[in-house]
Design a protein around this motif. Sequence first.
Motif, short mmCIF file in Angstrom:
data_model
loop_
_atom_site.label_atom_id
_atom_site.label_comp_id
_atom_site.label_asym_id
_atom_site.label_seq_id
_atom_site.Cartn_x
_atom_site.Cartn_y
_atom_site.Cartn_z
N THR A 4 0.89 -1.17 0.00
CA THR A 4 0.00 0.00 0.00
C THR A 4 0.92 1.21 0.00
OG1 THR A 4 -1.77 -1.15 1.17
CG2 THR A 4 -1.74 1.25 1.34
N LYS A 5 0.54 2.23 -0.76
CA LYS A 5 1.43 3.39 -0.96
C LYS A 5 0.75 4.68 -0.53
CE LYS A 5 2.67 0.78 -4.98
NZ LYS A 5 1.61 -0.21 -4.70
N ASN A 31 -2.44 11.22 -1.32
CA ASN A 31 -3.17 10.05 -1.82
C ASN A 31 -2.68 8.77 -1.18
OD1 ASN A 31 -4.96 11.18 -3.86
ND2 ASN A 31 -3.10 11.66 -4.99
N ARG A 32 -3.57 7.81 -1.19
CA ARG A 32 -3.27 6.45 -0.75
C ARG A 32 -3.59 5.55 -1.94
NH1 ARG A 32 -5.92 4.05 4.70
NH2 ARG A 32 -5.44 1.85 4.44
N TYR A 33 -2.68 4.63 -2.24
CA TYR A 33 -2.84 3.74 -3.38
C TYR A 33 -2.84 2.29 -2.92
CZ TYR A 33 -1.47 7.98 -5.77
OH TYR A 33 -1.39 9.28 -6.19
N SER A 34 -3.65 1.49 -3.57
CA SER A 34 -3.74 0.07 -3.23
C SER A 34 -2.48 -0.67 -3.66
CB SER A 34 -4.96 -0.55 -3.91
OG SER A 34 -4.69 -0.76 -5.29
N THR A 71 -1.84 -0.96 -7.38
CA THR A 71 -1.39 0.20 -8.15
C THR A 71 0.09 0.04 -8.45
OG1 THR A 71 -3.03 1.64 -7.11
CG2 THR A 71 -1.16 2.71 -8.20
N LYS A 72 0.42 -0.01 -9.72
CA LYS A 72 1.82 -0.18 -10.11
C LYS A 72 2.58 1.13 -9.88
CE LYS A 72 0.70 -3.58 -13.59
NZ LYS A 72 0.69 -3.90 -15.02
N ASN A 121 2.69 3.72 -12.54
CA ASN A 121 1.47 4.48 -12.81
C ASN A 121 1.42 5.78 -12.01
OD1 ASN A 121 0.74 2.44 -14.53
ND2 ASN A 121 -0.81 1.58 -13.18
N LEU A 122 2.36 6.00 -11.12
CA LEU A 122 2.41 7.22 -10.31
C LEU A 122 3.35 8.26 -10.90
CD1 LEU A 122 2.59 5.57 -6.76
CD2 LEU A 122 0.57 6.29 -8.05
N GLU A 169 1.98 11.85 -11.70
CA GLU A 169 1.63 12.57 -10.48
C GLU A 169 2.89 13.02 -9.74
OE1 GLU A 169 -1.43 12.30 -6.72
OE2 GLU A 169 -1.25 10.60 -8.06
#
Length: 161
Positions: free
Chosen positions: A129-130, A141-144, A147-148, A151-152, A155
């Motif tokens: 988790t990121k 933000n919080r990413y699951s 989420t690769k 893909n960030l 941003e």
Amino acid sequence: MSQSFYDQSAVDIQGNTVSMAQFKDKVVLVVNTASECGFTHQYKPLEHLYQLYKDQGFVVLGFPCNQFGKQEKGDEAAISEFCEINFGVTFPLFSKIDVNGPDSAPLYTFLKSQAKGLLGSQSIKWNFTKFLINKDGKVLNRYSPTTKPENLMSEIEGLLK
């Protein structure tokens, strides 16, 4: 509870207390990690992001955690060696922590309060988790785990400008 990311601290993988204030004016990606997880391959793209943007003020902080399927059994020395040998990790790693429950690391208690998960949950669902923090220390933000890291990129690039 402290109200700023910069008020937090954690123990690094060598046993030293590190103030998050040392990352002031940087874009930070905080990730709970594990060596035997289906998402362990994310170490490589996380390291790639770190190498790509570290000179522009970006850092990845890895926090090993054994709470999900007992996927981080090793001690700090074993974790560090595994990450370096298998994935060439050079971004900062920290001592193994809990991210949920009564022994949750204060940093993670803070992060979860700032960026809730799916359906408003504060719990971390799994490894990798990121959390993305801007240069002002605001948790954006919080990413699951799915989420690769790559893909960030857009941003992160936007925050570094």
